[in-house]
Design an enzyme around this catalytic site. Structure first.
Site, mmCIF file in Angstrom:
data_model
loop_
_atom_site.group_PDB
_atom_site.id
_atom_site.type_symbol
_atom_site.label_atom_id
_atom_site.label_comp_id
_atom_site.label_asym_id
_atom_site.label_seq_id
_atom_site.Cartn_x
_atom_site.Cartn_y
_atom_site.Cartn_z
ATOM 1 N N ASP A 83 35.863 36.807 41.045
ATOM 2 C CA ASP A 83 34.658 36.121 41.505
ATOM 3 C C ASP A 83 33.429 36.427 40.675
ATOM 4 O OD1 ASP A 83 34.582 34.249 43.868
ATOM 5 O OD2 ASP A 83 36.118 35.699 44.420
ATOM 6 N N ARG A 125 36.232 41.915 49.309
ATOM 7 C CA ARG A 125 36.757 40.535 49.387
ATOM 8 C C ARG A 125 36.874 39.905 47.998
ATOM 9 N NH1 ARG A 125 31.703 40.731 51.175
ATOM 10 N NH2 ARG A 125 30.167 39.820 49.788
ATOM 11 N N ASN A 126 36.145 40.449 47.035
ATOM 12 C CA ASN A 126 36.188 39.911 45.676
ATOM 13 C C ASN A 126 37.028 40.754 44.713
ATOM 14 O OD1 ASN A 126 34.664 37.699 46.313
ATOM 15 N ND2 ASN A 126 32.724 38.733 45.884
ATOM 16 N N ASP A 137 28.057 40.631 42.968
ATOM 17 C CA ASP A 137 28.735 40.286 44.225
ATOM 18 C C ASP A 137 29.983 41.138 44.393
ATOM 19 O OD1 ASP A 137 29.179 38.982 46.594
ATOM 20 O OD2 ASP A 137 29.868 37.102 45.681
HETATM 21 P P1 AMP Z 1 37.707 32.864 45.984
HETATM 22 O O1 AMP Z 1 37.225 31.482 46.108
HETATM 23 O O2 AMP Z 1 37.782 33.346 44.577
HETATM 24 O O3 AMP Z 1 36.957 33.837 46.867
HETATM 25 O O4 AMP Z 1 39.215 32.884 46.495
HETATM 26 C C1 AMP Z 1 39.562 32.605 47.829
HETATM 27 C C2 AMP Z 1 40.918 33.234 48.146
HETATM 28 O O5 AMP Z 1 41.933 32.676 47.331
HETATM 29 C C3 AMP Z 1 40.987 34.735 47.882
HETATM 30 O O6 AMP Z 1 40.540 35.502 48.949
HETATM 31 C C4 AMP Z 1 42.465 34.957 47.623
HETATM 32 O O7 AMP Z 1 43.174 35.076 48.819
HETATM 33 C C5 AMP Z 1 42.875 33.664 46.926
HETATM 34 N N1 AMP Z 1 42.810 33.842 45.449
HETATM 35 C C6 AMP Z 1 41.770 33.632 44.615
HETATM 36 N N2 AMP Z 1 42.069 33.892 43.340
HETATM 37 C C7 AMP Z 1 43.370 34.285 43.339
HETATM 38 C C8 AMP Z 1 44.277 34.721 42.318
HETATM 39 N N3 AMP Z 1 43.901 34.824 41.034
HETATM 40 N N4 AMP Z 1 45.543 35.040 42.692
HETATM 41 C C9 AMP Z 1 45.915 34.970 43.986
HETATM 42 N N5 AMP Z 1 45.105 34.577 44.981
HETATM 43 C C10 AMP Z 1 43.844 34.249 44.683
#
Ligand code: AMP
Length: 452
Positions: free
Chosen positions: A334, A320-321, A316
């Site tokens: 991710d 975005r990841n 994936d």
């Molecule tokens: P995810 O569910 O992993 O796709 O995360 C959703 C959103 O949360 C991402 O697009 C980031 O904006 C934020 N996010 C996720 N992990 C982190 C991290 N380790 N540090 C800062 N922001 C995060």
């Protein structure tokens, strides 16, 4: 609960988690608190003592039996939040699983007589009692007096108190091949103490739960909060993959908290500048220049070279990841779909525009299908976060790509970088280059300043 004797022998670089507080008695000792992460730097002649370094960089001697080695969570058995849940088995099968009888031994199965309901089976004084768990308006109940949101909360309640059952629940009968996730994270040194984590405001919404900023022992962290038990189960897999990986361009897992009630917290390093796609879109070409774009491309490539070398397939990979740290380092995150190479997967949920033709067609996922996605990611980087295949309707993308169609170079993209993208989009995965080769090419472009 006192330190046990042992003579471990850990190589330099081994990470440990402190099990107890250690004050130290001499100048040479390195004091630490329960929960601290320490890295072994020198193996001494005495197997009971190591020279180690803490996260602040301080070095000193530590007693081996006060710490626990941190290791990757085993991938063999299926990690389960509900290892006592046996799915659709009959009353008779449940009874034979609870032999030899042992008061308090229990399991939960799906009800055969009442579809949608469950049955709690408990061994009690040599007999097995079957209690129907009724599912009504989103809640579960045995006695229609106490109600629960999920099976974990129900089991937790009757573990504390019999509350009308023949006995309280004492010992789970594990489904064959499963391992209790809580136990496995503790055993491998990745379980954190909930009391040391302070969860603050929301910073993002994932597909299944909030991502919040938090403070863990004085460090700013990101916390994925997953409340629903079934979803949590999927994230257990992600977290267990992350325990096995360590690279400066992968978002680092700090630890996991599994609560008895089914809530799961995945704590990882905080990436101050958010996702790469948002970073590129919000700043644009007036602020971000070629050297920075190439640096992001290399960061991701190095992470992928590491995964390639360790036989992990991400599945994936997309802008975005990828997240950006305070120091502008891009890190891949991710790992929800990440698997050790060679496993199959349901293609229904795949991001079409990022997935290679052979993966879409024959579910053939490999490092080479990640390379295809990496080409798309490069295109995203050099177009400052545009959605790939602009102006092509989604259902026409795959047929056109299969016939050899490739996206044009984004505006202002150096020809040498576009060449790399096109190589990633080689239809035959065997001819498509490996990440190691891509990384060498990108390094060459950087060193010779060919991106200018
Ligand atoms: P995810 O569910 O992993 O796709 O995360 C959703 C959103 O949360 C991402 O697009 C980031 O904006 C934020 N996010 C996720 N992990 C982190 C991290 N380790 N540090 C800062 N922001 C995060």
């Amino acid at each position: 609960d006192s330190p046990i004797q042992g003579t471990p022998s850990w190589p330099r670089g081994t990470e440990c988690m402190a099990k107890y507080n250690f004050k130290g008695t001499t100048e040479q000792d390195l004091p630490f608190n329960k929960g601290d992460v320490l890295t072994i730097i020198v193996v001494t002649k005495d197997p009971n003592w190591y020279k180690a370094k803490n996260t602040a960089g301080r070095e000193g001697t530590i007693p081996a039996n006060y710490v626990q080695k941190r290791e990757g969570v085993k991938q063999g058995g299926k990690l389960s939040l509900m290892p006592w849940f046996h799915g659709k088995i009959t009353r008779e099968q449940a009874e034979s699983l609870l032999i030899p009888p042992e008061t308090g031994l229990f399991l939960v199965r799906e009800s055969t007589n009442y579809p949608g309901d469950y049955t709690l089976c408990v061994s009690c004084d040599g007999k097995v009692e079957h209690y129907r768990i009724v599912y009504k308006e989103g809640q579960l109940s045995i006695d229609e007096d106490e109600f629960f949101e999920n099976l974990m909360q129900l089991v937790e309640h009757y573990t504390k108190d019999a509350d009308g059952l023949c006995t309280k629940l004492i010992k789970p009968k594990l489904e064959e091949g499963t391992v209790a996730a809580q136990d496995e994270f503790s055993r491998s040194g990745w379980a954190l103490n909930r009391k040391e984590l302070n969860i603050q405001q929301s910073i993002g919404k994932g597909e299944f739960g909030d991502v919040k900023v938090g403070d863990y022992r004085g460090t700013k962290v990101a916390v994925k909060c997953i409340k629903h038990d079934a979803t949590a189960q999927a994230f257990i897999a992600e977290a267990s993959v992350m325990t096995q990986l360590r690279h400066n361009n992968l978002v680092q897992l700090i630890g996991v908290i599994v609560e008895e009630t089914g809530s799961l917290f995945i704590v990882s390093e905080y990436m101050a500048k958010g996702s790469l796609v948002d970073y590129l879109r919000s700043r644009g070409r007036t602020v971000i220049f070629g050297d920075c774009l190439l640096k992001f491309s290399l960061d991701v490539c190095e992470a992928m070279e590491y995964l390639e070398a360790n036989n992990f397939v991400h599945r994936d990979l997309a802008a975005r990841n990828v997240l950006v740290s305070d120091e502008n380092i891009a890190k891949v995150s991710d790992f929800g779909l990440t698997k050790e190479a060679s496993s199959n997967q349901d293609t229904a949920k795949l991001p079409i525009k990022w997935t290679s033709p052979e993966a879409l067609r024959e579910k053939k996922f490999s490092t080479k299908s990640d390379v295809w996605s990496y080409g798309i990611l490069l295109w995203e980087i050099y177009s400052f976060g545009r959605v790939p295949y602009p102006r092509i309707p989604l259902k026409e993308v795959v047929p056109r790509v299969e016939k050899g169609y490739k996206m044009d170079a984004p505006d202002g993209c150096p020809e040498v970088v576009y060449e790399v993208m096109k190589q990633c989009w080689t239809l035959d995965p065997l001819v498509r280059p490996r990440f190691r080769v891509l990384r060498e090419k990108l390094h060459h472009i950087l060193a010779k300043e060919l991106y200018l």
